[in-house]
Design an enzyme around this catalytic site. Structure first.
Site, PDB file in Angstrom:
ATOM      1  N   GLU A  80       0.668  -1.195  -0.022  1.00 13.23           N
ATOM      2  CA  GLU A  80       0.030   0.132  -0.039  1.00 13.23           C
ATOM      3  C   GLU A  80       0.602   1.308  -0.067  1.00 13.23           C
ATOM      4  OE1 GLU A  80      -2.877  -0.517   3.359  1.00 13.23           O
ATOM      5  OE2 GLU A  80      -3.893  -2.199   2.221  1.00 13.23           O
ATOM      6  N   ASP A 118     -11.851 -10.348  -1.616  1.00 14.09           N
ATOM      7  CA  ASP A 118     -13.219 -10.835  -0.923  1.00 14.09           C
ATOM      8  C   ASP A 118     -14.084  -9.803  -1.491  1.00 14.09           C
ATOM      9  OD1 ASP A 118     -12.329  -8.325   0.506  1.00 14.09           O
ATOM     10  OD2 ASP A 118     -12.164  -9.376   2.188  1.00 14.09           O
ATOM     11  N   GLU A 130      -5.732 -10.461  -2.059  1.00 14.08           N
ATOM     12  CA  GLU A 130      -6.761 -10.543  -0.899  1.00 14.08           C
ATOM     13  C   GLU A 130      -8.246 -10.519  -1.177  1.00 14.08           C
ATOM     14  OE1 GLU A 130      -5.217  -7.476   1.655  1.00 14.08           O
ATOM     15  OE2 GLU A 130      -2.955  -7.701   1.414  1.00 14.08           O
ATOM     16  N   ASN A 173       2.316  -4.795  -3.521  1.00 14.72           N
ATOM     17  CA  ASN A 173       0.970  -5.084  -3.324  1.00 14.72           C
ATOM     18  C   ASN A 173       0.193  -3.846  -2.676  1.00 14.72           C
ATOM     19  OD1 ASN A 173      -0.986  -7.233  -2.699  1.00 14.72           O
ATOM     20  ND2 ASN A 173      -0.995  -6.875  -0.631  1.00 14.72           N
ATOM     21  N   HIS A 233     -10.019  -6.063  -2.787  1.00 18.58           N
ATOM     22  CA  HIS A 233     -11.160  -6.125  -1.708  1.00 18.58           C
ATOM     23  C   HIS A 233     -12.261  -5.306  -2.478  1.00 18.58           C
ATOM     24  CE1 HIS A 233      -8.836  -7.460   1.602  1.00 18.58           C
ATOM     25  NE2 HIS A 233      -7.818  -6.527   1.264  1.00 18.58           N
TER      26      HIS A 233
HETATM   27  C1  XIL Z   1      -6.110  -6.726   7.974  1.00 18.28           C
HETATM   28  C2  XIL Z   1      -6.177  -8.147   8.843  1.00 18.28           C
HETATM   29  O1  XIL Z   1      -7.289  -9.035   8.194  1.00 18.28           O
HETATM   30  C3  XIL Z   1      -7.018  -7.852  10.085  1.00 18.28           C
HETATM   31  O2  XIL Z   1      -7.169  -8.711  11.099  1.00 18.28           O
HETATM   32  C4  XIL Z   1      -6.202  -6.567  10.777  1.00 18.28           C
HETATM   33  O3  XIL Z   1      -7.008  -6.242  11.879  1.00 18.28           O
HETATM   34  C5  XIL Z   1      -6.032  -5.338   9.727  1.00 18.28           C
HETATM   35  O4  XIL Z   1      -5.379  -5.908   8.537  1.00 18.28           O
HETATM   36  N1  XIL Z   1      -5.090  -4.873   3.178  1.00 18.28           N
HETATM   37  C6  XIL Z   1      -4.081  -5.725   3.630  1.00 18.28           C
HETATM   38  C7  XIL Z   1      -4.091  -6.625   4.964  1.00 18.28           C
HETATM   39  O5  XIL Z   1      -2.957  -5.590   3.034  1.00 18.28           O
HETATM   40  O6  XIL Z   1      -2.851  -6.829   5.637  1.00 18.28           O
HETATM   41  C8  XIL Z   1      -5.165  -6.290   5.819  1.00 18.28           C
HETATM   42  O7  XIL Z   1      -5.542  -7.259   6.777  1.00 18.28           O
HETATM   43  C9  XIL Z   1      -6.482  -5.986   5.048  1.00 18.28           C
HETATM   44  C10 XIL Z   1      -6.369  -4.779   4.013  1.00 18.28           C
END
Ligand code: XIL
Length: 649
Positions: free
Chosen positions: A322, A431, A429, A365, A400
């Protein structure tokens, strides 16, 4: 307090955010939660609670959340001191417990948190169940969270502590309950056998590796990403002290089960302890040459240790996470990393990672890489760094997303954009939230949202598989809907973004990936069908029949949560509907999802929302609500839909 109703479980906060909801519309109906402990202190004893040290615990009538008694902890000399209860033998490994406790300061204000202390072979670990939550002496505050024990232990205690002061505080009406797990379905195809173009993975915590969760994980997935265990706060909480207690059990599980591991993440602006960004003068770092040297030195030391600890067991690292902010003129996120070092932290991170883990694929990422402005800044950054010789092997797209966003076209452009760079791409990641705005909340995922979600998974996986020459893995951010970060991000509400429901059963979304021909469209109109139903030609306002399922899904002193499923079992489609029932026990609806509610005395009337007015023959829809009760909470005896009496199931 009053005797807790049998269904006592999810004590909700005053804001009525839904912390724990476990049904999904296409899953088997959830049974009542089983309560394994309640402490109400009404018998004037401490009911087995003890201090963590020399503090004093005593029953108190000064304030009570329910009834006349609570438990008072006083004489604290450290913030970690507080009431604790032995749950060894009460909590079983692999079962997800919902723990609820009410807290109130005796005086002053502080932040309270709920945790579990566990010991294995004499070594203590502390798991946070609910993080810092503001508490005052003026009101009771509820802490509710989920906890799954994932290790063998010889001591297990639940406790409450505070963040900053040693003031006395009260606790009351503690409950812990669980919904019994269902066995994993073994007669459905494994995702990893269907999607053979690239490995498919899931983000995990310890809870995903035990009992049924572990079986679900190994049945369907080829790889795992520790969701938090490899982040800086977990691996180097204090300078040059490296701890792998969170990650090592996950790594061992992966190894034992032949799962590949994505390492996430070496450098991020979040979940990084504050010492990292504190200068030699003890102050937050500003952009000085001295701080830059110190910060890059810490970065190098961190990567050398963490990447070396895992050697070849981790084949892919998210080296930086990020770093882009498309609202900045140069597209770079103004993190302390950037403010103090410019782009050098990225250069250093990749250089050191390559040196320590030469076998590993090194990734940059980020999220929202489908947003053209962000995508383009990321592209330009990678292009520039690669031209300098920075060893970037791949770009990670977090994905996401939600059921309405982004479009397939933008997602495809996200992939094609990076192709000229000749680097690998991974979905890291994924979802798919059922929500499309921060103001929505459903206690139970509506069937039409789950159906839409199935189509999104179907279409996105079809796209990824078409681009399998570019994509080297797809990872979902979680295993099943019982444990998703979206339950608390961006707001607290129950989300359902994954392929398996809260009881680990395959959702429509799973079929979207595994076999789209099996997506069930009859449970609810698909978006296109509902759009094409014209109220004037295909509606009825009353004839036919209906069936209603009414369930109390959570109950606590004075309040409860319910859901109502209404099915159109007649032969005629409805274009709008009105559902009515009587609350004869004096219950009052305070908030309702999935329709508009009015209540006059005992008479409750719900009319459809805009999106669920169309109820085809055989279709159904679900409502959720929060209500209050006094004395008793009887189940309504009868329901009418558009004036017709329904069968009560
Ligand atoms: C999230 C975790 O899933 C949570 O448990 C934690 O509280 C916060 O981070 N982007 C990312 C991940 O790169 O590391 C994050 O994971 C979600 C968003």
């Amino acid at each position: 307090m009053r005797a807790l109703p049998r269904l006592a479980l999810a004590a909700l906060t005053a804001a009525a955010t839904v912390a724990v909801v476990s049904a999904t519309a296409d899953a088997a109906a959830d049974p009542a939660p089983i309560t394994v402990l309640t402490s109400d202190f009404e018998d004037g004893t401490v009911q087995g609670w003890a201090g963590r040290s020399a503090e004093t615990l005593a029953p108190s009538t000064a304030v009570a959340h329910g009834g006349t008694n609570s438990l008072l902890v006083s004489g604290r000399t450290a913030t970690w001191q507080g009431p604790s209860l032995d749950v060894f033998g009460t909590f079983e490994k692999g079962t997800a417990y919902t723990i609820s406790v009410w807290v109130r300061m005796a005086s002053g204000s502080d932040n309270a948190r709920l945790s579990v202390e566990r010991h294995t072979a004499g070594v203590a670990s502390y798991d946070q169940v609910v993080g810092n939550t503001a508490v005052t002496s003026g009101a009771w505050v509820n802490l509710t969270g989920r906890y799954t024990l994932a290790a063998d232990v010889d001591l297990l205690r639940v406790y409450v502590e505070t963040a900053s002061t040693t003031e006395s505080f009260h606790i009351d009406d503690v409950t812990a309950a669980y919904v019994p797990a269902l066995p994993v379905q073994t007669d459905i195809p494994s995702v990893k056998d269907v999607v053979t173009e690239f490995p498919v993975g899931a983000a995990i915590t310890g809870a995903e590796t035990v009992t049924e969760h572990g079986r679900l994980l190994t049945k369907h997935f080829d790889s795992v990403t520790p969701g938090n265990a490899l982040k800086w706060d977990a691996t180097e909480p204090t300078e040059n002290t490296f701890t792998y207690t969170q990650a090592d059990p996950l790594m061992a599980f992966a190894k034992a089960n032949g799962l590949a591991v994505r390492g996430h993440t070496l450098v991020w602006h979040n979940q990084t302890p504050s010492w990292v960004f504190t200068g030699a003068d003890g102050q937050p770092m500003t952009a000085t040459a001295e701080n830059k040297t110190l910060l890059l030195g810490r970065l190098e030391n961190h990567i050398r240790n963490v990447a070396a600890h895992y050697g070849t067991d981790i084949g892919v690292w998210d080296v930086v996470n990020e770093v882009i902010d498309e609202s900045q003129p140069d597209g770079m996120r103004r993190s302390t990393w950037y403010n103090v070092t410019g782009l050098d932290y990225i250069r250093t991170a990749f250089r050191v990672a390559r040196e320590v883990a030469p076998h590993a694929k090194l990734y940059i990422n980020d999220y929202n890489t489908n947003v053209p402005a962000k995508r383009d800044f990321l592209f330009t950054l990678i292009q520039q760094l690669k031209a300098e010789g920075v060893p970037i092997d791949g770009v990670g797209h977090q994905m996401h997303i939600n059921i309405n966003w982004p479009s397939l076209v933008d997602t495809e452009s996200m992939l094609t954009k990076f192709m000229p760079l000749n680097i690998d791409q991974q979905i890291t990641e994924m979802d798919v939230s059922i929500y499309t705005s921060n103001s929505e909340t459903f206690p139970t995922p509506p069937a039409d949202r789950l159906l839409k979600q199935a189509y999104v998974y179907r279409d996105m996986f079809a796209l990824f598989r078409r681009y399998s020459s570019e994509i080297t893995s797809v990872t979902l951010w979680g295993l099943a809907d019982d444990n998703t970060w979206l339950d608390t991000f961006p707001v607290t509400r129950k989300d359902a973004p994954l392929l398996f429901d809260t009881r680990l059963q395959a959702k429509q979304a799973y079929w979207g990936v595994a076999d789209p021909t099996k997506i069930e469209t009859s449970a609810s109109p698909s978006p296109s069908v509902s759009a094409s139903v014209s109220p004037s030609t295909s509606t009825s306002t009353g004839t036919g029949s209906c069936a209603v399922t009414y369930r109390v899904t959570g109950s606590w002193p004075g309040g409860f949560q319910g859901d109502v499923k209404v099915a159109n079992t007649g032969g005629v489609a409805l274009g709008s509907w009105k559902l009515a029932w009587q609350f004869t026990g004096g219950q009052q609806v305070s908030q309702l999802w999935g329709g508009a509610v009015t209540q006059s005395g005992a008479a409750v009337t719900v009319t459809n929302a805009t999106w669920n007015g169309s109820l085809p023959a055989g279709g159904s829809t679900s409502l959720g609500f929060l209500g209050s009760w006094t004395g008793s909470n009887p189940v309504p005896a009868a329901f009418t839909l558009n004036g017709t009496t329904c069968t009560v199931l």
